[in-house]
Design a protein around this motif. Structure first.
Motif, short mmCIF file in Angstrom:
data_model
loop_
_atom_site.label_atom_id
_atom_site.label_comp_id
_atom_site.label_asym_id
_atom_site.label_seq_id
_atom_site.Cartn_x
_atom_site.Cartn_y
_atom_site.Cartn_z
N GLU A 198 -2.96 7.65 -7.40
CA GLU A 198 -2.16 6.46 -7.04
C GLU A 198 -2.50 5.26 -7.93
OE1 GLU A 198 -0.39 3.03 -5.24
OE2 GLU A 198 -2.52 3.31 -5.55
N GLU A 258 5.70 0.58 3.09
CA GLU A 258 4.65 1.19 2.28
C GLU A 258 3.57 1.76 3.20
OE1 GLU A 258 4.79 -1.30 -1.92
OE2 GLU A 258 3.38 -1.99 -0.40
N ASN A 313 3.85 -1.14 -7.81
CA ASN A 313 4.17 0.13 -7.15
C ASN A 313 4.62 1.17 -8.19
OD1 ASN A 313 6.41 1.81 -5.25
ND2 ASN A 313 4.50 1.27 -4.26
N THR A 326 -5.94 -4.30 -2.58
CA THR A 326 -4.91 -4.51 -1.56
C THR A 326 -5.48 -4.21 -0.17
OG1 THR A 326 -3.19 -3.93 -3.13
CG2 THR A 326 -2.60 -3.75 -0.81
N TYR A 378 -2.66 -9.89 4.28
CA TYR A 378 -1.55 -9.03 3.85
C TYR A 378 -1.43 -7.92 4.89
CZ TYR A 378 1.21 -6.84 0.02
OH TYR A 378 2.20 -6.33 -0.76
#
Ligand code: BGC
Length: 356
Positions: A152, A116, A300, A41, A50
């Motif tokens: 995470e 986020e 998530n 990401t 993104y």
């Protein structure tokens, strides 16, 4: 203080920049960041594909995989003391406070207006000092000070696996024995370890050789490593109870559809690009129906998965001492951030930036 930032939407705008320290609100923790991890990401954000800056901000501070120590706490903060090791969750609920956000499940937000840290509308943790609402921070035992930055990515599989079980066990008596993990990046390896913790028979498929670090880590958990170059995915068995797709590759994700056995589940946790066309949708859909199969997408993770993940990291450390640490294959200071954000060599698993 130092921060790794991008101008969202602008390719390769990543830079190390001096920024003002954040001022915590009364419900926020001021965090001294130790480490941030880099994932796909982050690389998509760096590529300009993104990411969104906070309203009115000219840049976005990167970093959603983090490990920090509490530096100070606002007046309303309860239950945290300076010096404690913490990981902040990534997502915060939408302004509308939809049903799910209100129920502590912003990972299932209905409006899409969530934010986020380090990704969408909120600065991240790739800076010397960061902030988080204390209600979204999870304490880590000191024993995890080396590997807590893996929490995470682990929460992504904690949620995918737990939701697969929930759905499956609510529609039938389901006792899965065999799992297939596609991909041996950090998410695939953590999924392998998580499924092995509870005694599943696991096979993990990737393209590295049998001598690679990824293959060794897979085998140390007692899972079987499959080299996809020698055993292509379409030639694998098609009777897996649980298939966890963690490559993020669209062609592989399509092949994964055909690997679950009767009553099996295929859980997708990647972000897939739309460059592939498929001509056999009907075959896949018929297979889906006739086998009571379940295709489940999961993104998530809310705080409960961070809490559960913390316990599981402790269990993994006990069961396979030193295994998690070997997943962190690169550690660089902020000044050398480019080494962490550009793709590494064949043996790279997780790159982290060490702030303090
Ligand atoms: C993060 C998730 C996030 C997702 C989409 C992933 O890399 O781990 O927390 O929801 O990206 O933005």
């Amino acid at each position: 203080m130092r921060a790794i930032v991008v101008t969202p939407g602008t390719k390769d705008s990543i830079r190390l920049q001096e920024v003002d320290p954040p001022a915590p609100a009364s419900n926020e923790l001021l965090l001294r960041v130790l480490r941030v991890g880099v994932c796909g990401t982050d690389r998509d954000i760096v590529a300009g594909d993104y990411g969104q800056a906070p309203p009115g901000a000219p840049y976005l501070v990167l970093g959603h995989e983090s490990l920090s120590r509490v530096e100070a706490a606002g007046d309303e903060v309860r239950g945290f003391r300076p010096g404690e090791l913490v990981v902040a969750t990534v997502r915060r609920g939408c302004p509308e406070n939809c049903l799910n956000c209100r129920s502590g499940e912003s990972d299932m937000c209905l409006t899409g207006h969530y934010t986020e840290h380090g990704i969408k509308g909120l600065h991240g943790f790739a800076r010397d000092l960061a902030i988080s609402d204390y209600r979204f921070a999870v304490k880590m035992p000191e024993s995890l000070s080396e590997v807590g930055v893996l929490l995470e990515p682990l929460t992504i599989v904690e949620k995918g696996v737990s939701q697969s079980f929930k759905v499956q066990q609510s529609r039938m008596a389901w006792k899965p024995r065999q799992a297939l993990v596609l991909g041996a990046g950090p998410v695939g390896l953590l999924a392998t370890a998580l499924l092995r913790l509870d005694g599943m028979e696991v096979s993990t498929v990737a393209t590295r050789s049998e001598e690679s670090l990824k293959a060794k880590l897979v085998e140390e958990t007692g899972a079987k490593y499959v080299n996809a170059k020698k055993t292509p995915i379409p030639t694998l068995a098609t009777n897996w109870d649980l298939v966890l797709e963690a490559t993020g590759s669209t062609p592989i994700a399509l092949e994964a559809e055909n690997l679950a056995g009767v009553n099996g589940v295929v859980c997708y946790v990647g972000i897939y690009r739309s460059e592939v066309e498929t001509s056999n949708v009907g075959v896949s859909l018929t297979n889906l129906v006739l086998g009571n199969r379940l295709f489940l997408g999961s993104v998530n993770a809310n705080k409960t998965y961070f809490e559960r993940g913390t316990e599981d990291l402790v269990r993994m450390e006990q069961k396979w001492p030193g295994l998690l640490k070997r997943m962190v294959t690169k550690k660089v200071p902020p000044e050398r951030f480019t080494e962490a954000y550009s793709p590494g060599d064949e043996e790279e698993i997780k790159a982290v930036v060490q702030f303090s």
